[in-house]
Design an enzyme around this catalytic site. Structure first.
Site, PDB file in Angstrom:
ATOM      1  N   GLY A   1       0.747  -1.245   0.000  1.00  0.00           N
ATOM      2  CA  GLY A   1       0.000   0.000   0.000  1.00  0.00           C
ATOM      3  C   GLY A   1       0.773   1.288   0.000  1.00  0.00           C
TER       4      GLY A   1
ATOM      5  N   GLU B   1       3.893  -6.618   1.686  1.00  0.00           N
ATOM      6  CA  GLU B   1       3.350  -7.046   0.384  1.00  0.00           C
ATOM      7  C   GLU B   1       3.275  -5.864  -0.572  1.00  0.00           C
ATOM      8  OE1 GLU B   1      -0.576  -8.537   1.106  1.00  0.00           O
ATOM      9  OE2 GLU B   1       0.103 -10.268   2.257  1.00  0.00           O
ATOM     10  N   PRO B   2       4.388  -5.243  -0.904  1.00  0.00           N
ATOM     11  CA  PRO B   2       4.313  -4.069  -1.782  1.00  0.00           C
ATOM     12  C   PRO B   2       4.069  -4.444  -3.237  1.00  0.00           C
ATOM     13  CG  PRO B   2       6.591  -4.541  -1.243  1.00  0.00           C
ATOM     14  CD  PRO B   2       5.764  -5.562  -0.521  1.00  0.00           C
ATOM     15  N   GLY B   3       3.298  -3.637  -3.911  1.00  0.00           N
ATOM     16  CA  GLY B   3       3.101  -3.810  -5.345  1.00  0.00           C
ATOM     17  C   GLY B   3       3.545  -2.533  -6.034  1.00  0.00           C
ATOM     18  N   ARG B   4       2.669  -1.510  -5.932  1.00  0.00           N
ATOM     19  CA  ARG B   4       2.886  -0.238  -6.626  1.00  0.00           C
ATOM     20  C   ARG B   4       4.274   0.367  -6.368  1.00  0.00           C
ATOM     21  NH1 ARG B   4      -1.544   3.082  -7.766  1.00  0.00           N
ATOM     22  NH2 ARG B   4      -2.657   2.011  -6.094  1.00  0.00           N
TER      23      ARG B   4
ATOM     24  N   ARG C   1      -6.330   3.075 -15.381  1.00  0.00           N
ATOM     25  CA  ARG C   1      -6.363   3.863 -14.135  1.00  0.00           C
ATOM     26  C   ARG C   1      -7.033   5.231 -14.282  1.00  0.00           C
ATOM     27  NH1 ARG C   1      -2.771   5.310 -11.246  1.00  0.00           N
ATOM     28  NH2 ARG C   1      -3.653   4.566  -9.309  1.00  0.00           N
TER      29      ARG C   1
ATOM     30  N   CYS D   1     -14.338   3.744 -27.936  1.00  0.00           N
ATOM     31  CA  CYS D   1     -15.610   4.449 -28.046  1.00  0.00           C
ATOM     32  C   CYS D   1     -16.270   4.654 -26.691  1.00  0.00           C
ATOM     33  CB  CYS D   1     -16.532   3.666 -28.971  1.00  0.00           C
ATOM     34  SG  CYS D   1     -15.746   3.417 -30.552  1.00  0.00           S
ATOM     35  N   GLU D   2     -15.669   5.452 -25.873  1.00  0.00           N
ATOM     36  CA  GLU D   2     -16.198   5.801 -24.553  1.00  0.00           C
ATOM     37  C   GLU D   2     -15.680   7.202 -24.248  1.00  0.00           C
ATOM     38  OE1 GLU D   2     -17.563   3.736 -21.914  1.00  0.00           O
ATOM     39  OE2 GLU D   2     -17.312   1.767 -22.833  1.00  0.00           O
TER      40      GLU D   2
ATOM     41  N   TYR E   1      -0.315  -1.719 -12.086  1.00  0.00           N
ATOM     42  CA  TYR E   1      -1.729  -1.736 -12.439  1.00  0.00           C
ATOM     43  C   TYR E   1      -1.964  -1.127 -13.826  1.00  0.00           C
ATOM     44  CZ  TYR E   1      -1.808  -2.653  -7.444  1.00  0.00           C
ATOM     45  OH  TYR E   1      -1.550  -3.181  -6.207  1.00  0.00           O
TER      46      TYR E   1
END
Ligand code: LLP
Length: 433
Positions: A249, A286-289, A325, A356-357, A384
């Site tokens: 986190g 538990e790092p990700g980012r 994101r 197309c959004e 991510y």
């Protein structure tokens, strides 16, 4: 506004952007666009920043890093972290199969996630993972039952929901009472009492994760204090632990955030745990980012410039299916022109993709001096980004490249058009209706 985060591995000489020793222009020439580009140096530097805090003064290890592979599950990236000594935090059979594919020791894997299926539990039990991070009471019963059927013992820890406000985006805040994650704080002690009686479960640890992109240490200290209180109460009831998993986190700089330095953050938490008398526990991060976020960019090419009455659009060949994101969280990613062109006027653009959004945007209100055919780098896209990409609008997923000094390695091929529908079947009309 175009705030640029401080980066390792990516640099500009004011005319052109480089990844390590290679210009992003050369990367685009060799691999085409859109392409995710990662710096090996940046990946390694972030990992070492955690690792530095993981040892006591006498050289013994006090903490382990389990990379939250949902942030980026490319095999080459997993392999780099595996070779650096990481363990893994995984959330599905697919993620488990990925780490098995590169020869990770199952004893270095923890299995998180609120909806573990029977077959996923069986798969993990058969391999003998380090621990299941159990997220509900029914899951605990399911794990115990399957372990019994297989004649195995499941190592477990309960994911405590500490009811702490991590003050991050509501979609990535996980430690509040009304989030779906973890076991409610007041139910934790009774649930451990149940687990202790279970014949096929062995209590190994306590687990927690309060959210993502948290740029302040205080919510962690608050969560830790609540969890250390629980550990003391449980110890008095005869339940002991080997490890304390404090989740991931830690936020990164996308714009002007000011998170603590990784080593300082990890040292603060580890010193706090030791000072409170829990230095005997193995701590798990538990790092990700914070390991991959600023180690990757998304390289894209401008297709069209479309001036409008109220807005100018810069239409690029990357889209929300490549980097979700911005559309999903209104997240800011800095966007830079790979080559600066002083002869062109600076204009304000919304950088958008071809999907197309109206929600398909990558950056809003960006001042850029660009023309069609120019390359843009969308920064801080290593976490991510690729792992959340999809095939929406029947777009093949981007290529991925890791650069080590002057060498660029293709670590995921661009998905081809044929890949898109290779698993689909049309229904043959019945010959005799
Ligand atoms: N451990 C658990 C149990 C988690 O649920 C997560 C992330 C992590 C570790 C890693 O957290 P990190 O260090 O990366 O903050 N897609 C969102 C982020 C979702 C995070 C979900 N859980 C985004 O793009 O911002």
């Amino acid at each position: 506004m175009n705030l640029i985060p401080p980066l390792t591995g990516f640099s500009t000489n004011h005319h052109e952007w480089f990844v390590e020793d290679i210009s992003l222009t050369d990367i685009a020439k060799e691999f085409n666009t859109p392409t995710y580009v990662y710096s090996l140096e940046a990946l390694t530097t972030a990992f070492m920043a955690y690792d530095k805090a993981c040892f006591r003064k006498d050289g013994s290890r006090r903490a382990n890093i389990h990379f939250a592979m949902k942030s980026n599950s490319n095999l080459a990236i997993l392999d780099i972290f595996n070779r650096l000594g990481a363990g893994f935090d995984l959330v599905s059979a697919g993620e488990l199969a990925r780490v098995m594919q590169i020869g990770v020791n199952p004893k270095k894997c923890v299995f998180s996630g609120v909806g573990k299926s029977k077959s996923e539990i069986e798969y993990a039990l058969t391999l003998g993972l380090k621990c299941f991070n159990v997220e509900s009471i029914p899951e605990l019963y399911r794990i115990n039952q399957i372990a019994g059927q297989l004649g195995l013992t499941a190592n477990i820890s309960l994911r405590v929901n500490p009811d702490i406000d991590a003050k991050t985006h509501p979609y990535i805040s996980t430690g509040l009472k009304d989030n779906k994650f973890g076991i409610a704080y007041e139910d934790v002690i009774p649930t451990y009492m149940i687990a202790q009686q279970m014949p096929h479960c062995k209590i190994k640890g306590v687990d927690c994760h309060i959210g993502s992109q948290i740029t302040d240490t205080q919510p962690y200290i608050d969560a830790l204090n609540r969890i250390l209180g629980l550990i003391t109460e449980l110890q008095d009831l005869g339940i002991t632990f080997e490890h304390l998993d404090i989740g991931g986190g830690l936020g990164i700089v996308y714009a002007d955030e000011s998170p603590p330095h990784i080593t300082e953050f990890a040292n603060t938490l580890l010193d706090h745990i030791e000072a409170k008398g829990f230095g005997h526990l193995e701590v798990i991060f538990e790092p990700g980012r914070s390991l991959v976020g600023n180690a990757g960019i998304l390289l894209t090419e401008i297709e069209y410039l479309k001036p409008g009455e109220t807005k100018n659009f810069c239409i690029v060949n990357a889209a929300m299916n490549d980097l979700m994101r911005p559309s999903m969280y209104e997240a800011y990613h800095a966007i830079v022109a790979v080559k600066s062109k002083e002869n062109l006027p600076v204009r304000n653009y919304d950088v958008v993709g071809p999907v197309c959004e109206s929600g398909d945007w990558l950056g809003r209100d960006r001042d850029l001096a660009v023309e069609p055919g120019d390359l843009l780098a969308i920064l801080s896209a290593g976490a991510y980004g690729a792992s959340m990409s999809s095939n929406y609008n029947s777009r093949g997923r981007a290529a991925e490249v890791i650069v080590n000094k002057a060498q660029a390695h293709l670590v995921r091929e661009r998905e081809s058009i044929a890949d898109l529908f290779s698993k689909e079947h049309i229904i043959k009309p019945a010959s005799n209706p």
